[in-house]
Design an enzyme around this catalytic site. Structure first.
Site, PDB file in Angstrom:
ATOM      1  N   ASP A 127       0.812  -1.229   0.000  1.00  0.00           N
ATOM      2  CA  ASP A 127       0.000   0.000   0.000  1.00  0.00           C
ATOM      3  C   ASP A 127       0.844   1.277   0.000  1.00  0.00           C
ATOM      4  O   ASP A 127       0.327   2.355  -0.295  1.00  0.00           O
ATOM      5  CB  ASP A 127      -0.917   0.030   1.230  1.00  0.00           C
ATOM      6  CG  ASP A 127      -2.020  -1.015   1.170  1.00  0.00           C
ATOM      7  OD1 ASP A 127      -2.116  -1.716   0.157  1.00  0.00           O
ATOM      8  OD2 ASP A 127      -2.788  -1.118   2.146  1.00  0.00           O
ATOM      9  N   MET A 169      -5.802  -2.833  -4.587  1.00  0.00           N
ATOM     10  CA  MET A 169      -5.692  -2.773  -3.127  1.00  0.00           C
ATOM     11  C   MET A 169      -5.371  -1.353  -2.665  1.00  0.00           C
ATOM     12  O   MET A 169      -4.937  -0.510  -3.456  1.00  0.00           O
ATOM     13  CB  MET A 169      -4.671  -3.778  -2.621  1.00  0.00           C
ATOM     14  CG  MET A 169      -5.246  -5.191  -2.573  1.00  0.00           C
ATOM     15  SD  MET A 169      -4.159  -6.361  -1.768  1.00  0.00           S
ATOM     16  CE  MET A 169      -5.277  -7.745  -1.543  1.00  0.00           C
TER      17      MET A 169
HETATM   18  O1  F6P Z   1      -2.014  -4.297   3.940  1.00  0.00           O
HETATM   19  C1  F6P Z   1      -1.859  -4.701   2.649  1.00  0.00           C
HETATM   20  C2  F6P Z   1      -3.164  -5.217   2.071  1.00  0.00           C
HETATM   21  O2  F6P Z   1      -2.845  -5.869   0.875  1.00  0.00           O
HETATM   22  C3  F6P Z   1      -4.238  -4.161   1.876  1.00  0.00           C
HETATM   23  O3  F6P Z   1      -4.098  -3.460   0.672  1.00  0.00           O
HETATM   24  C4  F6P Z   1      -5.486  -4.986   1.906  1.00  0.00           C
HETATM   25  O4  F6P Z   1      -6.595  -4.222   2.346  1.00  0.00           O
HETATM   26  C5  F6P Z   1      -5.178  -6.038   2.894  1.00  0.00           C
HETATM   27  O5  F6P Z   1      -3.768  -6.162   2.919  1.00  0.00           O
HETATM   28  C6  F6P Z   1      -5.848  -7.345   2.578  1.00  0.00           C
HETATM   29  O6  F6P Z   1      -5.255  -8.340   3.317  1.00  0.00           O
HETATM   30  P1  F6P Z   1      -5.745  -9.839   3.482  1.00  0.00           P
HETATM   31  O7  F6P Z   1      -6.664 -10.153   2.340  1.00  0.00           O
HETATM   32  O8  F6P Z   1      -4.501 -10.642   3.450  1.00  0.00           O
HETATM   33  O9  F6P Z   1      -6.413  -9.912   4.794  1.00  0.00           O
END
Ligand code: F6P
Length: 341
Positions: A127, A169
């Protein structure tokens, strides 16, 4: 010296490059030994560790993911969690810990450092929303993947005279959307920092069709309409209190189709942005963070985080990285708006 290493939070291309650099330099220059803690803060909390030496890091530089595993475990949400971590570090003979993570993992590291744990942080997140550093590794890879997707979507959108909404994301910050949208020539970019006006988005869609092009809209998963949230998650919270996002692309596409009569489809890039081999830039940055992190440990400079400033790697207080998120400024967003519609 004996040093624990862990990787926490969402995984990210380049994590293995950090681990490799830490171990290679630590072993050859400081005669250090390492303990690999499994799955982020769960490892030192539950005493789950594995050997980590030169043999274990061989060949991992271009590999995505993390050989140590990751989790979103929050030791501060566990009764007696901090004491358990301190005890387990002691039982492994660890003089220090290198925590590689984003806002949550390094937020825990910041609090542990205040409680006397000898910890050094390495910032990671696709991010790119950690403060104190110009870039985090993983971001460049994610932007490249999203840009390639946008390039491909242009031609199919044009063939079918459709709107294509690309959901990328970005929970709180629109860096991936902004960079990939600019690089890929998106017609509209929607980010969490700037609530969007759906009427304006529809007007921009129509003006794009009027010039015989099919619009590509890049939307961050955390973007919200100004008039109030579209329901985009199931309400589940992780250990740090974050909702699981996702769904804004579909909602937006259906809203646009309903209002403009133009066919609109959504493409959710999801974890494709996080998986696989890191870009050359991310390998370079992650490797340099690792090299500097083990030297910070050798120097006893605990409570610090590695940061990129220009082309230099510097040490900043952990609290500087985790105190406040780094968001897209109105000025940067205004640059991109020139291309909207
Ligand atoms: O923090 C990084 C990130 O990829 C964010 O962009 C996203 O909201 C989140 O992690 C999603 O994470 P996961 O699907 O692994 O819970």
């Amino acid at each position: 010296m004996r040093v624990g290493v862990l990787t926490g939070g969402g995984d990210c291309p380049g994590l293995n490059a950090v681990i490799r650099a830490v171990v290679r330099k630590g072993v050859t220059q400081y005669a250090a030994e390492f303990v690999g803690f499994c799955d982020g803060w769960r490892g030192p909390l539950e005493n789950d560790a594995r050997p980590l030496g030169v043999a274990e890091v061989r060949g991992i530089l271009p590999r995505g993911g993390t050989i140590l595993g990751s989790s979103r475990t929050n030791p501060f949400a566990v009764e007696g969690g901090v004491e358990q971590i301190k005890d387990n570090l002691t039982s492994h003979g660890c003089d220090a810990l290198i925590a590689i993570g984003g806002e949550d993992t390094l937020g825990v590291a910041t609090r542990l450092a205040d409680l006397g744990v000898a910890v050094v942080g390495v910032p990671k997140t696709i991010d790119n929303d950690l403060s104190g550093t110009d870039f985090t590794f993983g971001f460049d890879t994610a932007v490249n993947i999203a840009t390639e997707a946008i390039d491909r979507l242009h031609t199919t959108a044009e063939s079918h005279h459709r709107v294509l909404v690309v959901e990328v994301m970005g929970r709180h910050a629109g860096w991936i959307a902004l960079h990939s949208g600019l690089a890929g020539g998106a017609n509209i970019i929607l980010i969490p920092e700037r609530p969007f006006d759906i009427d304006k988005v529809c007007a921009q869609v129509e003006s794009r069709f009027a010039t015989h092009y099919s619009p590509i809209i890049v939307v961050s998963e955390g973007a919200l309409p100004a008039e109030g949230p579209m329901t985009t998650h199931n309400g589940d919270l992780d250990a740090f209190g974050h909702v699981r996002l996702g769904g804004i692309g579909e909602r937006l596409a259906s809203e646009i189709e309903g209002r403009t009569g133009k066919e609109a489809r959504a493409v959710v890039l999801g974890h494709v942005q996080r998986g696989g081999t890191p870009s050359a830039f991310d390998r370079w940055l992650a490797t340099r963070f690792g090299l500097h992190a083990i030297t910070a440990v050798q120097d006893g400079d605990f409570g610090t985080m590695m940061a990129l400033r220009g082309t230099d790697i510097v040490r900043v207080p952990l609290s500087e990285g985790t105190g406040e998120l780094k968001l897209v400024s109105p000025e940067l967003y205004a640059e991109a708006e020139v291309f909207f519609g």
